[in-house]
Design a protein around this motif. Structure first.
Motif, PDB file in Angstrom:
ATOM      1  N   PRO A   7       0.829  -1.198   0.000  1.00  0.00           N
ATOM      2  CA  PRO A   7       0.000   0.000   0.000  1.00  0.00           C
ATOM      3  C   PRO A   7       0.867   1.254   0.000  1.00  0.00           C
ATOM      4  O   PRO A   7       2.032   1.215   0.405  1.00  0.00           O
ATOM      5  N   PRO A   8       0.329   2.403  -0.468  1.00  0.00           N
ATOM      6  CA  PRO A   8       1.103   3.649  -0.409  1.00  0.00           C
ATOM      7  C   PRO A   8       1.282   4.100   1.030  1.00  0.00           C
ATOM      8  O   PRO A   8       0.452   3.822   1.893  1.00  0.00           O
ATOM      9  N   MET A   9       2.364   4.801   1.275  1.00  0.00           N
ATOM     10  CA  MET A   9       2.671   5.236   2.633  1.00  0.00           C
ATOM     11  C   MET A   9       2.258   6.684   2.847  1.00  0.00           C
ATOM     12  O   MET A   9       2.509   7.536   1.995  1.00  0.00           O
ATOM     13  N   VAL A  10       1.610   6.952   3.977  1.00  0.00           N
ATOM     14  CA  VAL A  10       1.267   8.304   4.398  1.00  0.00           C
ATOM     15  C   VAL A  10       2.238   8.690   5.510  1.00  0.00           C
ATOM     16  O   VAL A  10       2.412   7.941   6.471  1.00  0.00           O
TER      17      VAL A  10
ATOM     18  N   LYS B 255      -4.121   8.382  -1.340  1.00  0.00           N
ATOM     19  CA  LYS B 255      -3.399   7.415  -0.507  1.00  0.00           C
ATOM     20  C   LYS B 255      -4.300   6.891   0.612  1.00  0.00           C
ATOM     21  O   LYS B 255      -4.291   5.689   0.915  1.00  0.00           O
ATOM     22  N   GLU B 256      -5.062   7.789   1.240  1.00  0.00           N
ATOM     23  CA  GLU B 256      -5.980   7.366   2.300  1.00  0.00           C
ATOM     24  C   GLU B 256      -7.027   6.407   1.744  1.00  0.00           C
ATOM     25  O   GLU B 256      -7.343   5.380   2.365  1.00  0.00           O
TER      26      GLU B 256
ATOM     27  N   ALA C  40      -6.734   4.517  -0.950  1.00  0.00           N
ATOM     28  CA  ALA C  40      -6.070   3.260  -1.315  1.00  0.00           C
ATOM     29  C   ALA C  40      -5.881   2.367  -0.098  1.00  0.00           C
ATOM     30  O   ALA C  40      -6.135   1.148  -0.161  1.00  0.00           O
ATOM     31  N   ASN C  41      -5.473   2.941   1.006  1.00  0.00           N
ATOM     32  CA  ASN C  41      -5.270   2.145   2.215  1.00  0.00           C
ATOM     33  C   ASN C  41      -6.581   1.618   2.780  1.00  0.00           C
ATOM     34  O   ASN C  41      -6.638   0.483   3.276  1.00  0.00           O
ATOM     35  N   ARG C  42      -7.646   2.421   2.711  1.00  0.00           N
ATOM     36  CA  ARG C  42      -8.960   1.946   3.156  1.00  0.00           C
ATOM     37  C   ARG C  42      -9.454   0.806   2.264  1.00  0.00           C
ATOM     38  O   ARG C  42     -10.021  -0.184   2.752  1.00  0.00           O
TER      39      ARG C  42
ATOM     40  N   LYS D  50      -7.610  -1.236   0.613  1.00  0.00           N
ATOM     41  CA  LYS D  50      -6.748  -2.392   0.879  1.00  0.00           C
ATOM     42  C   LYS D  50      -7.270  -3.210   2.057  1.00  0.00           C
ATOM     43  O   LYS D  50      -7.188  -4.450   2.056  1.00  0.00           O
ATOM     44  N   SER D  51      -7.810  -2.517   3.043  1.00  0.00           N
ATOM     45  CA  SER D  51      -8.302  -3.217   4.233  1.00  0.00           C
ATOM     46  C   SER D  51      -9.769  -3.627   4.106  1.00  0.00           C
ATOM     47  O   SER D  51     -10.290  -4.311   4.981  1.00  0.00           O
TER      48      SER D  51
ATOM     49  N   ARG E  17      10.810  -1.317  -0.936  1.00  0.00           N
ATOM     50  CA  ARG E  17      10.084  -0.066  -0.753  1.00  0.00           C
ATOM     51  C   ARG E  17      11.022   1.132  -0.667  1.00  0.00           C
ATOM     52  O   ARG E  17      10.588   2.273  -0.769  1.00  0.00           O
TER      53      ARG E  17
END
Length: 327
Positions: free
Chosen positions: A5-8, A60-61, A63-65, A67-68, A109
């Motif tokens: 996942p992308p990093m924040v 990014k937010e 994408a992470n949501r 992902k989960s 990464r």
């Protein structure tokens, strides 16, 4: 292989509107589970906001949501930040996209985009083969507007649009999300996807500050008031950068894009007494036709014909016009 996942950055404040974020993820998942048919053209989702307005953070937010929330390969790529699209890449935007997809899937990464991937020869066929082993999948593309080929219909722009359609919209459990400064990029990409028909786009603006008291806490800025918040257009990202400027006395809000846009306006002969009067009138009525096209990126919009100025950008544009207008 799992796509990371992308990093924040941990130094960034909390996302300003959790309710908005949850609703957008819900909307995307609903479309992701929908099939593209002749009767229903599956719309990709686009997020629009002015230059430096927080599009990268929001994607990014999301994408992470995602992902989960779903068992799928969630792939985030950007034409911004450290992977800003180079001038030599503009002639082949599909190649530029494929390089970034390969970069997003890397195991290391800590790899540097410039040295490790910038000139890598990644073929669309290789990405299609790699994607074929990763159904279901969702692609998020940050700053699609930086692909200059989308400004006009051409073989490169059609190749890019058709690749996105064929690999991220053609079947259930595939989906495309992207961001842009301006709505016109959204419409152009849509028109290139389907010859002779119009594919809709699900367009959303990013959230604005709704409560100044809450923003004072989020950004740790006791001096923030309604006037200051309005000066930054209620845009969380601009307010955050302004707060960093106040803390460090180092300029964070870059105006080089404003200066570049003004240079284009002057070079193309767009700066006249009439165009400046129209520019000022737009501050009141929001009519898009009254604003020189290179300046659209400094406004907020989710409608094709309406633009809303952000005061900090308006001030800079007027200052620049004063010194740049031909005598």
């Amino acid at each position: 292989m799992e796509v990371p996942p992308p990093m924040v950055s941990g130094s960034e404040p909390e996302f300003v509107d959790e309710e908005w974020l949850s609703k957008r993820v819900e909307d995307i998942l609903s479309l992701y589970r929908t099939s593209d048919t002749m009767a229903f053209r599956l719309p990709p989702t686009a997020f629009v906001r002015c230059s430096r307005g927080g599009k990268t953070r929001a994607l990014k937010e999301i994408a992470n949501r995602l992902k989960s929330s779903v068992q799928a390969s969630v792939i985030f790529v950007s034409f911004n930040e450290s992977s800003d699209i180079s001038s030599w890449e503009q002639v082949d935007p599909l190649g530029a996209l494929c390089r970034r997809i390969a970069f997003a899937a890397r195991r290391n990464r800590k790899a540097n985009y410039d040295s490790d991937f910038a000139k890598a020869d990644v073929k669309p066929e290789q990405i299609v083969e790699w994607l074929g082993r990763r159904d279901p999948r969702i692609l998020l593309v940050d700053e699609m507007n930086n692909c200059n080929s989308l400004l006009e219909k051409s073989i490169p722009s059609i190749d890019l649009a058709e690749f996105l359609k064929d690999n991220f919209l053609s079947k259930e459990d595939q989906y495309l999300v992207f961001s842009s400064h301006i709505v016109s990029t959204v419409g152009q990409l849509s028109s290139y996807m389907d010859s002779g028909s119009s594919r809709p786009i699900a367009i959303h603006e990013l959230p604005l500050i709704r409560n100044v008291t809450n923003a004072v806490q989020v950004f740790d800025w006791p001096e923030l008031n309604a006037g200051r918040a309005l000066f930054y257009g209620l845009v969380p990202a601009l307010i955050y950068m302004a707060r960093l400027e106040e803390k460090s006395s180092i300029s964070r809000i870059s105006f080089h894009k404003v200066e570049e846009a003004i240079d284009v306006c002057v070079k193309d002969g767009l700066v006249t007494d009439k165009s400046v009067r129209y520019l000022l009138a737009n501050f009141v009525d929001g009519e898009k036709r009254k604003v020189m096209k290179p300046l659209h990126q400094f406004m907020n919009t989710a409608e094709e014909e309406k633009l809303r100025w952000i005061p900090i950008y308006m001030t800079k544009v007027l200052d620049s016009l004063e010194f740049s207008a031909p005598s």
